[in-house]
Design an enzyme around this catalytic site. Structure first.
Site, PDB file in Angstrom:
ATOM      1  N   SER A  74       0.803  -1.234   0.000  1.00 36.76           N
ATOM      2  CA  SER A  74       0.000   0.000   0.000  1.00 36.76           C
ATOM      3  C   SER A  74       0.830   1.275   0.000  1.00 36.76           C
ATOM      4  O   SER A  74       0.347   2.341  -0.367  1.00 36.76           O
ATOM      5  CB  SER A  74      -0.934   0.008   1.233  1.00 36.76           C
ATOM      6  N   VAL A  79       0.122  -9.301   8.408  1.00 34.81           N
ATOM      7  CA  VAL A  79       1.154 -10.329   8.168  1.00 34.81           C
ATOM      8  C   VAL A  79       1.561 -11.072   9.436  1.00 34.81           C
ATOM      9  O   VAL A  79       2.164 -12.138   9.357  1.00 34.81           O
ATOM     10  CB  VAL A  79       2.438  -9.762   7.501  1.00 34.81           C
ATOM     11  N   TYR A 115      15.025  -4.278  15.268  1.00 38.99           N
ATOM     12  CA  TYR A 115      14.935  -4.274  13.799  1.00 38.99           C
ATOM     13  C   TYR A 115      16.135  -5.003  13.182  1.00 38.99           C
ATOM     14  O   TYR A 115      15.977  -5.808  12.256  1.00 38.99           O
ATOM     15  CB  TYR A 115      14.886  -2.813  13.357  1.00 38.99           C
TER      16      TYR A 115
HETATM   17  P1  NDP Z   1       6.574   1.980   4.780  1.00 41.37           P
HETATM   18  O1  NDP Z   1       6.355   2.303   6.196  1.00 41.37           O
HETATM   19  O2  NDP Z   1       6.554   3.063   3.759  1.00 41.37           O
HETATM   20  O3  NDP Z   1       5.517   0.867   4.301  1.00 41.37           O
HETATM   21  C1  NDP Z   1       5.362  -0.295   5.075  1.00 41.37           C
HETATM   22  C2  NDP Z   1       4.379  -1.207   4.389  1.00 41.37           C
HETATM   23  O4  NDP Z   1       4.229  -2.387   5.198  1.00 41.37           O
HETATM   24  C3  NDP Z   1       2.984  -0.587   4.264  1.00 41.37           C
HETATM   25  O5  NDP Z   1       2.405  -0.996   3.036  1.00 41.37           O
HETATM   26  C4  NDP Z   1       2.235  -1.208   5.447  1.00 41.37           C
HETATM   27  O6  NDP Z   1       0.848  -1.348   5.212  1.00 41.37           O
HETATM   28  C5  NDP Z   1       2.859  -2.596   5.484  1.00 41.37           C
HETATM   29  N1  NDP Z   1       2.703  -3.223   6.798  1.00 41.37           N
HETATM   30  C6  NDP Z   1       3.285  -2.868   7.971  1.00 41.37           C
HETATM   31  N2  NDP Z   1       2.862  -3.693   8.953  1.00 41.37           N
HETATM   32  C7  NDP Z   1       2.021  -4.576   8.380  1.00 41.37           C
HETATM   33  C8  NDP Z   1       1.257  -5.668   8.862  1.00 41.37           C
HETATM   34  N3  NDP Z   1       1.281  -6.054  10.160  1.00 41.37           N
HETATM   35  N4  NDP Z   1       0.480  -6.369   7.991  1.00 41.37           N
HETATM   36  C9  NDP Z   1       0.441  -6.024   6.674  1.00 41.37           C
HETATM   37  N5  NDP Z   1       1.134  -4.985   6.158  1.00 41.37           N
HETATM   38  C10 NDP Z   1       1.899  -4.284   6.996  1.00 41.37           C
HETATM   39  O7  NDP Z   1       7.964   1.202   4.733  1.00 41.37           O
HETATM   40  P2  NDP Z   1       9.033   1.024   3.571  1.00 41.37           P
HETATM   41  O8  NDP Z   1       8.377   0.969   2.270  1.00 41.37           O
HETATM   42  O9  NDP Z   1      10.114   1.986   3.813  1.00 41.37           O
HETATM   43  O10 NDP Z   1       9.599  -0.414   3.957  1.00 41.37           O
HETATM   44  C11 NDP Z   1       9.293  -1.600   3.218  1.00 41.37           C
HETATM   45  C12 NDP Z   1      10.276  -2.671   3.630  1.00 41.37           C
HETATM   46  O11 NDP Z   1      11.598  -2.234   3.336  1.00 41.37           O
HETATM   47  C13 NDP Z   1      10.260  -2.961   5.129  1.00 41.37           C
HETATM   48  O12 NDP Z   1      10.437  -4.330   5.349  1.00 41.37           O
HETATM   49  C14 NDP Z   1      11.449  -2.193   5.650  1.00 41.37           C
HETATM   50  O13 NDP Z   1      11.943  -2.724   6.831  1.00 41.37           O
HETATM   51  C15 NDP Z   1      12.401  -2.348   4.500  1.00 41.37           C
HETATM   52  N6  NDP Z   1      13.441  -1.337   4.474  1.00 41.37           N
HETATM   53  C16 NDP Z   1      13.157   0.009   4.365  1.00 41.37           C
HETATM   54  C17 NDP Z   1      14.170   0.941   4.352  1.00 41.37           C
HETATM   55  C18 NDP Z   1      13.939   2.419   4.247  1.00 41.37           C
HETATM   56  O14 NDP Z   1      14.898   3.177   4.411  1.00 41.37           O
HETATM   57  N7  NDP Z   1      12.742   2.885   3.956  1.00 41.37           N
HETATM   58  C19 NDP Z   1      15.573   0.518   4.468  1.00 41.37           C
HETATM   59  C20 NDP Z   1      15.762  -0.895   4.562  1.00 41.37           C
HETATM   60  C21 NDP Z   1      14.727  -1.779   4.556  1.00 41.37           C
HETATM   61  P3  NDP Z   1      -0.275  -0.323   5.828  1.00 41.37           P
HETATM   62  O15 NDP Z   1       0.218   1.086   5.621  1.00 41.37           O
HETATM   63  O16 NDP Z   1      -1.495  -0.667   5.022  1.00 41.37           O
HETATM   64  O17 NDP Z   1      -0.423  -0.686   7.273  1.00 41.37           O
END
Ligand code: NDP
Length: 250
Positions: free
Chosen positions: A15, A67, A158
């Site tokens: 999303s 999840v 984390y």
């Molecule tokens: P965002 O916070 O922008 O997005 C997180 C996403 O995960 C959203 O779509 C959210 O859905 C979903 N989500 C979180 N918890 C749940 C849950 N319990 N069930 C279902 N969906 C869930 O994060 P990023 O896009 O930045 O991160 C994506 C991945 O990349 C993560 O695993 C993060 O750890 C990893 N990452 C990110 C970095 C960064 O600098 N941004 C660096 C390294 C890794 P909703 O909003 O609908 O709840």
């Protein structure tokens, strides 16, 4: 030829942020997608509708599913397999941070980060890997982090989860390679999404100075690599951890 034409791919957390860019890029490359979300319902449904109308011959399904909920994930994935028949790719992307030095970290901060980033791997991957074994094909990409490679102060929860994802990637890849299933991890550095939006200006500047390319990453620095790893362009690549970090030194 689009590299994901006719591939059916499941993405957790599509999303917002990196997951959303993966969905968009995979659809540009011809894939059918099902993605999950939790809180961002309006954004998820609008995005799925936008993708479906932009690519009318492909499918984009958004499903609300936590999840961390083993039974709900199993049910969602079962329905998806019945609907799509074959699942070619899984991207374990959903994740959260709850940063705090360990001495002040609550049990809730520990559990929520471990369950969302690492526990979700069991919940999504187990039912799908069974299907991929039957199919004798599949590619799984786990979105880890440089924090899981180097560690990072204030992120013991984390970093533990993200390092766990790397161990999971390597162990599972050995189990399923004989079935023509590949498992890789992508470890992004600092990528501009809501997740790092919580960091203050000084912290971001400090981080930027530790990146050789002197800029934060964008979601479009990550998504094409994930699509490549799902696609048949990477058929001999498995058990790898690919860092997308602009040359970071933490
Ligand atoms: P965002 O916070 O922008 O997005 C997180 C996403 O995960 C959203 O779509 C959210 O859905 C979903 N989500 C979180 N918890 C749940 C849950 N319990 N069930 C279902 N969906 C869930 O994060 P990023 O896009 O930045 O991160 C994506 C991945 O990349 C993560 O695993 C993060 O750890 C990893 N990452 C990110 C970095 C960064 O600098 N941004 C660096 C390294 C890794 P909703 O909003 O609908 O709840």
């Amino acid at each position: 030829m689009s590299i994901l034409a006719n591939k059916n791919i499941f993405v957790t957390g599509g999303s917002r942020g990196i997951g959303k860019a993966i969905v968009r890029t995979a659809m540009e490359e011809g894939a059918n997608i099902a993605f999950t979300y939790l809180n961002s319902e309006e954004e998820a449904l609008a995005f799925a509708e936008e993708m479906s109308s932009r690519y009318p011959s492909q499918r984009c399904l958004a499903r609300r599913c936590d999840v961390t909920d083993t039974e709900a994930m199993e049910k969602t994935i079962k329905e998806l397999i019945t609907d799509f028949k074959q699942i070619d790719g899984l991207v374990n992307n959903a994740g959260i941070t709850r940063d705090m030095v360990l001495a002040r970290m609550s049990r809730e901060q520990w559990d929520s980060v471990i369950n969302t980033n690492l526990g979700s791997m069991f919940n999504a991957t187990k039912p799908l890997v069974l299907q991929m074994v039957k199919q004798r094909t599949g590619s799984i990409v786990n979105i880890s982090s440089v924090a899981g490679v180097y560690g990072n102060s204030g992120q013991s929860n984390y970093a533990a989860a993200k390092a766990g994802m790397i161990g999971f990637t390597k162990a599972l890849s050995a189990e399923v390679a004989p079935y023509n299933i590949r498992v890789n991890a992508v470890a992004p550095g600092y990528i501009q999404t809501d997740m790092i939006g919580v960091l203050d200006h000084d912290t971001l500047n400090y981080m930027r100075d530790r990146i050789n390319m002197r800029r934060l990453g964008t979601v479009d620095d990550v998504a094409p690599l994930v699509c490549f790893l799902i696609s048949d362009k990477s058929l001999y690549i498995t058990a790898q951890v690919v860092q997308v970090d602009g040359g970071i030194t933490l």
